[in-house]
Motif scaffolding. Structure first.
Motif, mmCIF file in Angstrom:
data_model
loop_
_atom_site.group_PDB
_atom_site.id
_atom_site.type_symbol
_atom_site.label_atom_id
_atom_site.label_comp_id
_atom_site.label_asym_id
_atom_site.label_seq_id
_atom_site.Cartn_x
_atom_site.Cartn_y
_atom_site.Cartn_z
ATOM 1 N N GLU A 178 0.677 -1.469 0.292
ATOM 2 C CA GLU A 178 -0.110 0.263 0.086
ATOM 3 C C GLU A 178 0.585 0.906 -0.183
ATOM 4 O OE1 GLU A 178 -3.591 1.715 2.776
ATOM 5 O OE2 GLU A 178 -3.183 -0.937 3.268
ATOM 6 N N ASN A 397 -15.782 3.278 9.449
ATOM 7 C CA ASN A 397 -16.563 2.415 8.989
ATOM 8 C C ASN A 397 -15.223 1.353 8.245
ATOM 9 O OD1 ASN A 397 -15.511 3.667 6.831
ATOM 10 N ND2 ASN A 397 -16.536 5.156 6.740
ATOM 11 N N SER A 398 -16.097 0.211 7.296
ATOM 12 C CA SER A 398 -15.074 -0.771 6.213
ATOM 13 C C SER A 398 -13.950 -0.195 5.688
ATOM 14 C CB SER A 398 -16.006 -1.772 5.882
ATOM 15 O OG SER A 398 -16.367 -1.134 4.449
ATOM 16 N N ASP A 399 -14.182 1.421 4.977
ATOM 17 C CA ASP A 399 -12.984 1.357 4.356
ATOM 18 C C ASP A 399 -12.013 1.972 5.276
ATOM 19 O OD1 ASP A 399 -14.069 0.670 2.044
ATOM 20 O OD2 ASP A 399 -14.884 2.954 1.813
ATOM 21 N N ASN A 400 -11.997 2.924 6.242
ATOM 22 C CA ASN A 400 -11.058 3.549 7.084
ATOM 23 C C ASN A 400 -11.270 2.819 9.207
ATOM 24 O OD1 ASN A 400 -9.092 5.706 7.335
ATOM 25 N ND2 ASN A 400 -11.117 7.241 9.398
ATOM 26 N N GLN A 401 -10.836 2.036 8.924
ATOM 27 C CA GLN A 401 -10.744 1.278 10.504
ATOM 28 C C GLN A 401 -9.620 2.292 11.325
ATOM 29 O OE1 GLN A 401 -12.746 -1.153 11.616
ATOM 30 N NE2 GLN A 401 -13.944 -1.285 10.001
ATOM 31 N N ASN A 405 -4.582 1.736 13.516
ATOM 32 C CA ASN A 405 -4.050 1.580 12.039
ATOM 33 C C ASN A 405 -3.121 2.326 11.945
ATOM 34 O OD1 ASN A 405 -3.984 1.187 8.988
ATOM 35 N ND2 ASN A 405 -6.580 0.463 8.809
ATOM 36 N N LYS A 409 -8.390 7.969 7.123
ATOM 37 C CA LYS A 409 -8.985 9.347 5.988
ATOM 38 C C LYS A 409 -9.557 10.561 6.933
ATOM 39 C CE LYS A 409 -11.526 9.583 2.323
ATOM 40 N NZ LYS A 409 -11.398 10.916 1.861
ATOM 41 N N LYS A 423 -7.149 8.928 1.844
ATOM 42 C CA LYS A 423 -6.552 8.093 3.230
ATOM 43 C C LYS A 423 -5.333 7.941 2.650
ATOM 44 C CE LYS A 423 -7.580 3.488 4.528
ATOM 45 N NZ LYS A 423 -8.436 2.356 4.813
#
Ligand code: PMT
Length: 443
Positions: A178, A397-401, A405, A409, A423
């Protein structure tokens, strides 16, 4: 996400216990359509088999500088160096860091890296025991490599193969990929026919406008000239612990990573820093005044006791909104005659609100908003109700845990504007937040 056009990448592998992860790193890169050429040092062969690497990469592994099979005239390194779009070294050992910082070309990997044209990004993920990572020689080499424009993916804090705990772990393979994607998409390195110096100017301009490139010299220059230099800042971070009894508590998943990124950025801008911290799993900077607390009440007192001389407050801590009113000393016994245990929860004092509502004219207050729904409107309400100067909104949410981490975002909300960011690493978020604070504070 935009896709890179050419994806030939060198994967350098050095002697580190984490080299056992390399075949999976190759697999992750291949999944993202990279054509991976592994180049390994002799000592790395003690930790990972060449056969495994050639099998997953579908390319012969290079390890010998004078490998006749690879190139008869011995100039394979020049040819390969001009064919690739990027070079990743993961894991990178202390030895290879030292060799690269000093241009020592005594093996296939270091020779190849030194032969790379300037436009090819070099991304290095060091991994070693924490005592080695902290050694001044290693840190000095990191500084030198950053000054070359190399990108460093910092090792993570955690349990090391030695059994010790500290900073030195290789990040997970998908995180490395990533990060590579992010760097390459920001990089001007995709090959063009332009002259070297044109590429160099583009490279510098790109660095100047790119808050994400924390390694750039220009970003460092910007930090050196920060208007916040010499100012005082208090950051809260981590989670609070609300006692139920002497063995149980209510808390949350905050690791302190977002707060740490802000703390490190504050220090690099020459800010005099106080950190009030609850439970966390990161190593805190020794340059700051550190105040440890447990509960929201303790955090409230610590912040109030240190508020008067601060110029800036940044509240990243995940403070429990409620505490247990009927908490007890000792251990609550299980009641065999009842399936229930009722805990009365009462609201904790709102630290951010108290600071915001009582701030002096020159104090600047930044709060966070962690929202799972209606993020924007809730964050705007927090800006007003807590009388903050800035709210950093992070939706979970599922895109931004967000918790624990390395990426986040964020949106930055002030009374004058709102700015959404993609992000990015928490480090890059911290740079963006400080850049916006610098625009907002009174000089
Ligand atoms: O630590 P990490 O794992 O890196 O995770 C980062 C984070 C998710 C903790 C961080 O990015 C974050 O969002 N921190 C704020 C979490 C939170 O408590 O949000 P909130 O919307 O409930 O609170 C709003 C603001 O009020 C926050 O600035 C909070 O610090 C503050 N607050 C809340 C309650 C309280 N009693 N006192 C406060 O000061």
């Amino acid at each position: 996400m935009a896709k890179l056009q050419n994806k030939n990448i060198i994967l350098g592998i050095c002697a580190s216990i984490s080299a056992y992860k390399s075949p999976n790193l190759v697999r992750c890169l291949k999944k993202d359509d990279y054509d991976v050429q592994c180049v390994i040092t002799n000592s790395a062969k003690e930790f990972v088999a060449e056969a495994a690497l050639s099998n997953v990469s579908k390319n012969k592994v290079i390890s010998d500088l004078f490998d006749k099979d690879y190139s008869a005239d011995g100039a394979w390194h020049i040819e390969l160096a001009h064919k690739v779009e990027a070079c990743l070294i993961a894991p990178c050992s202390a030895t290879t860091l030292g060799k690269l910082a000093n241009g020592i070309c005594d093996n296939a990997l270091t020779t190849l890296v030194v032969a790379l044209p300037k436009y090819v990004p070099v991304i290095i993920a060091p991994a070693m025991d924490y005592t080695m990572w902290e050694h001044p020689a290693v840190q000095n080499n990191i500084k030198i490599l950053k000054s070359f424009g190399y990108h460093i993916i910092e090792p993570e804090h955690g349990e090391l193969s030695s059994g010790l705990v500290g900073k030195g772990r290789l990040p997970e393979e998908n995180k490395i990929v990533e990060e590579v994607n992010r760097i390459l998409l920001k990089s001007p390195s995709q090959k063009t026919n332009k002259k070297d110096d044109e590429i160099e100017i583009k490279h510098l301009n790109n660095k100047l406008s790119d808050e994400i490139n924390v390694e750039s010299d220009l970003a460092n220059l910007k930090r050196e000239n920060s208007i916040l230099r010499g100012k005082k800042c208090l950051i809260t971070l981590g989670s609070t612990i609300e006692k139920i009894d002497d063995v149980r508590f209510i808390s949350n998943h905050s690791s302190g990573k977002m707060g740490l990124a802000l703390a490190e950025e504050a220090i690099s801008r020459g800010i005099d820093l106080t950190i009030v911290y609850g439970s966390h799993s990161v190593e805190l900077p020794i340059e700051a005044k550190l105040i440890k607390v447990q509960s929201a009440d303790e955090m409230y007192s610590a912040v109030m006791n240190n508020k008067d001389y601060q110029d800036l407050f940044i509240m990243t801590a995940a403070v429990a909104d409620y505490k247990v009113e009927n908490a007890i000393d000792g251990k609550i016994k299980k009641d065999e005659n009842s399936n229930e245990l009722i805990l009365n929860l009462v609201q904790n004092k709102d630290i951010l609100k108290s600071i915001g509502q009582n701030k002096s004219q020159n104090q600047y207050v930044v709060g966070f908003a962690l929202e799972s729904e209606n993020g924007e409107s809730n964050a705007k309400n927090k800006l007003l109700s807590k009388n903050a100067d800035m709210i950093v909104l992070n939706n979970i949410n599922s895109d931004n845990q967000v918790f624990n981490n390395d990426f986040n975002k964020i949106s930055i909300i002030t009374s004058k504007y709102e700015k959404d960011f993609p992000k990015m690493s928490k480090k890059a978020c911290a740079i963006a937040i400080f850049d916006e604070i610098e625009k907002g504070v009174k000089r």
